[in-house]
Scaffold this motif. Structure first.
Motif, short mmCIF file in Angstrom:
data_model
loop_
_atom_site.label_atom_id
_atom_site.label_comp_id
_atom_site.label_asym_id
_atom_site.label_seq_id
_atom_site.Cartn_x
_atom_site.Cartn_y
_atom_site.Cartn_z
N PHE A 167 0.96 14.27 -4.91
CA PHE A 167 0.77 14.68 -3.52
C PHE A 167 -0.70 14.93 -3.20
CE2 PHE A 167 5.30 16.54 -3.56
CZ PHE A 167 5.83 15.28 -3.30
N ALA A 168 -1.39 15.66 -4.06
CA ALA A 168 -2.81 15.94 -3.81
C ALA A 168 -3.63 14.66 -3.86
CB ALA A 168 -3.34 16.94 -4.83
N GLU A 169 -3.29 13.76 -4.80
CA GLU A 169 -4.00 12.48 -4.89
C GLU A 169 -3.74 11.61 -3.66
OE1 GLU A 169 -2.14 11.50 -8.59
OE2 GLU A 169 -4.04 11.62 -9.65
N GLN A 170 -2.54 11.70 -3.10
CA GLN A 170 -2.24 10.94 -1.88
C GLN A 170 -3.13 11.39 -0.74
OE1 GLN A 170 1.94 11.51 -1.18
NE2 GLN A 170 2.54 9.85 -2.54
N ILE A 171 -3.31 12.69 -0.60
CA ILE A 171 -4.16 13.21 0.47
C ILE A 171 -5.60 12.76 0.26
CG2 ILE A 171 -5.07 15.32 1.51
CD1 ILE A 171 -2.26 16.56 0.93
N LYS A 172 -6.09 12.85 -0.98
CA LYS A 172 -7.45 12.39 -1.27
C LYS A 172 -7.59 10.90 -0.99
CE LYS A 172 -8.36 15.78 -4.85
NZ LYS A 172 -8.52 16.00 -6.30
N MET B 272 0.83 -1.21 0.00
CA MET B 272 0.00 0.00 0.00
C MET B 272 0.87 1.26 0.00
SD MET B 272 -3.08 -0.97 -0.25
CE MET B 272 -4.09 0.41 0.22
N SER B 273 1.98 1.23 0.75
CA SER B 273 2.90 2.37 0.76
C SER B 273 3.47 2.61 -0.64
CB SER B 273 4.06 2.13 1.73
OG SER B 273 3.62 2.05 3.05
N ILE B 274 3.89 1.55 -1.28
CA ILE B 274 4.47 1.67 -2.62
C ILE B 274 3.40 2.11 -3.62
CG2 ILE B 274 5.59 0.38 -4.49
CD1 ILE B 274 6.90 -1.33 -2.20
N ARG B 275 2.20 1.59 -3.47
CA ARG B 275 1.10 2.01 -4.34
C ARG B 275 0.82 3.50 -4.19
NH1 ARG B 275 -4.49 2.58 -3.42
NH2 ARG B 275 -5.69 2.49 -5.34
N ALA B 276 0.88 3.98 -2.96
CA ALA B 276 0.60 5.40 -2.71
C ALA B 276 1.63 6.31 -3.37
CB ALA B 276 0.55 5.68 -1.21
N GLY C 60 6.19 4.11 7.54
CA GLY C 60 6.70 5.34 8.12
C GLY C 60 7.13 5.26 9.58
N TYR C 61 7.22 4.07 10.16
CA TYR C 61 7.49 3.97 11.59
C TYR C 61 8.92 4.37 11.96
CZ TYR C 61 3.11 1.51 11.11
OH TYR C 61 1.82 1.19 10.80
N ALA C 62 9.90 3.98 11.15
CA ALA C 62 11.29 4.38 11.44
C ALA C 62 11.43 5.89 11.28
CB ALA C 62 12.26 3.64 10.53
N LYS D 279 -9.25 3.55 5.42
CA LYS D 279 -8.52 2.46 6.07
C LYS D 279 -7.09 2.88 6.43
CE LYS D 279 -11.06 -1.17 3.75
NZ LYS D 279 -11.01 -2.26 2.78
N GLU D 280 -6.57 3.87 5.76
CA GLU D 280 -5.19 4.29 6.01
C GLU D 280 -5.16 5.21 7.22
OE1 GLU D 280 -1.52 4.50 6.37
OE2 GLU D 280 -2.29 3.20 4.80
N ALA D 281 -4.48 4.78 8.26
CA ALA D 281 -4.49 5.52 9.52
C ALA D 281 -3.32 6.47 9.63
CB ALA D 281 -4.45 4.53 10.68
N ASN D 282 -2.47 6.56 8.63
CA ASN D 282 -1.28 7.39 8.72
C ASN D 282 -1.39 8.63 7.84
OD1 ASN D 282 0.07 5.54 10.43
ND2 ASN D 282 0.58 4.29 8.66
N PRO D 283 -0.86 9.75 8.31
CA PRO D 283 -0.82 10.95 7.49
C PRO D 283 0.13 10.77 6.29
CG PRO D 283 -0.46 11.44 9.82
CD PRO D 283 -0.39 9.97 9.66
N PRO D 284 0.17 11.73 5.37
CA PRO D 284 0.84 11.50 4.09
C PRO D 284 2.34 11.76 4.00
CG PRO D 284 -0.27 13.61 4.06
CD PRO D 284 -0.61 12.95 5.37
N PHE D 285 3.01 12.26 5.03
CA PHE D 285 4.40 12.69 4.83
C PHE D 285 5.32 11.56 4.36
CE2 PHE D 285 8.72 13.78 6.46
CZ PHE D 285 8.98 14.76 5.53
N TYR D 286 5.20 10.37 4.95
CA TYR D 286 6.07 9.26 4.53
C TYR D 286 5.82 8.90 3.07
CZ TYR D 286 8.17 4.69 4.07
OH TYR D 286 8.92 3.63 3.63
N TYR D 287 4.56 8.89 2.66
CA TYR D 287 4.23 8.57 1.27
C TYR D 287 4.80 9.63 0.32
CZ TYR D 287 0.96 5.60 3.75
OH TYR D 287 0.41 4.69 4.60
N MET D 288 4.79 10.86 0.76
CA MET D 288 5.36 11.93 -0.07
C MET D 288 6.87 11.75 -0.24
SD MET D 288 3.19 15.20 1.24
CE MET D 288 1.47 15.39 0.83
N LEU D 289 7.55 11.38 0.85
CA LEU D 289 8.98 11.12 0.74
C LEU D 289 9.25 9.95 -0.20
CD1 LEU D 289 10.48 11.43 4.34
CD2 LEU D 289 10.91 12.89 2.38
N LEU D 290 8.49 8.88 -0.04
CA LEU D 290 8.65 7.71 -0.90
C LEU D 290 8.32 8.06 -2.34
CD1 LEU D 290 9.69 5.06 0.20
CD2 LEU D 290 7.37 4.17 0.16
#
Length: 195
Positions: free
Chosen positions: A18-23, A9-13, A105-107, A30-41
């Motif tokens: 960036f705007a699509e990730q937030i949407k 799911m992280s890789i898919r995101a 994004g846990y590390a 189902k995704e309980a985490n905010p978008p910063f890690y996905y933006m870095l990835l």
């Protein structure tokens, strides 16, 4: 081990803008985490690829940096020996090792929490705008990485208010300065909590 569902799911995101990730995070539910890690990835994968190793490498780097910051905090508080011992503990922690090997994004959360705590400890004895900026930035990014980052900030506030009530000041940082820093942090972090 191969990629598991949450890592996929992280890789898919990362394939989303960036705007699509937030949407996606808001709409999915189902995704309980905010978008910063996905933006870095999202910035990492187009440059280096999306293999299992490459997708997990940022977490490994943040895990190593967390060991360094753990040492720095321990040394700052209790001396070099305590810093080395604290770094050893996190370096062999099975949880730290596990989450430093996942494309999640846990590390990054642990790293940002340590940077936030370190900058706070540097800010308290001698007011410097640089440490205030590092504190606000790392704490805001912490909240945009995982909502549990809020508990770190609450613990820091309890720590500082305890010092304020016992001593009247925390080094050169007064109560009004701390409140201003927390207000700035709140304003920066508020959009993440609203979304």
């Amino acid at each position: 081990e191969s990629i598991w569902f949450d890592e996929a799911m992280s890789i898919r995101a990362t394939r989303l803008g960036f705007a699509e990730q937030i949407k996606w995070i808001i709409g999915q539910g189902k995704e309980a985490n905010p978008p910063f890690y996905y933006m870095l990835l999202h910035l990492w994968i187009p440059v280096f690829g999306d293999s299992e190793f490459i997708s997990r490498l940022p977490s490994a780097l943040f895990g190593v940096l967390s060991i360094i910051f753990t040492y720095s905090i321990g040394r700052l508080l209790f001396g070099k020996r305590a810093g080395l011992f604290a770094a050893l503990i996190i370096a062999v922690s099975i949880f730290h090792i596990r989450y430093s090997q996942e494309a999640r994004g846990y590390a990054l959360m642990v790293f940002l929490a340590l940077v936030s705590c370190y900058s706070l400890l540097r800010l308290i004895p001698g007011w410097r705008r640089r440490w205030a900026a590092v504190y606000v930035l790392s704490s805001a990014l912490l909240c945009y990485t995982h909502y549990f980052g809020l508990f770190i900030i609450l613990a820091q506030n309890i720590f500082c208010f305890t010092i304020f009530f016992r001593r009247g000041r925390a080094g050169t940082l007064g109560l009004s300065g701390w409140v201003v820093i927390q207000l700035i942090l709140g304003v920066i972090s508020l959009p993440g909590f609203v979304l």
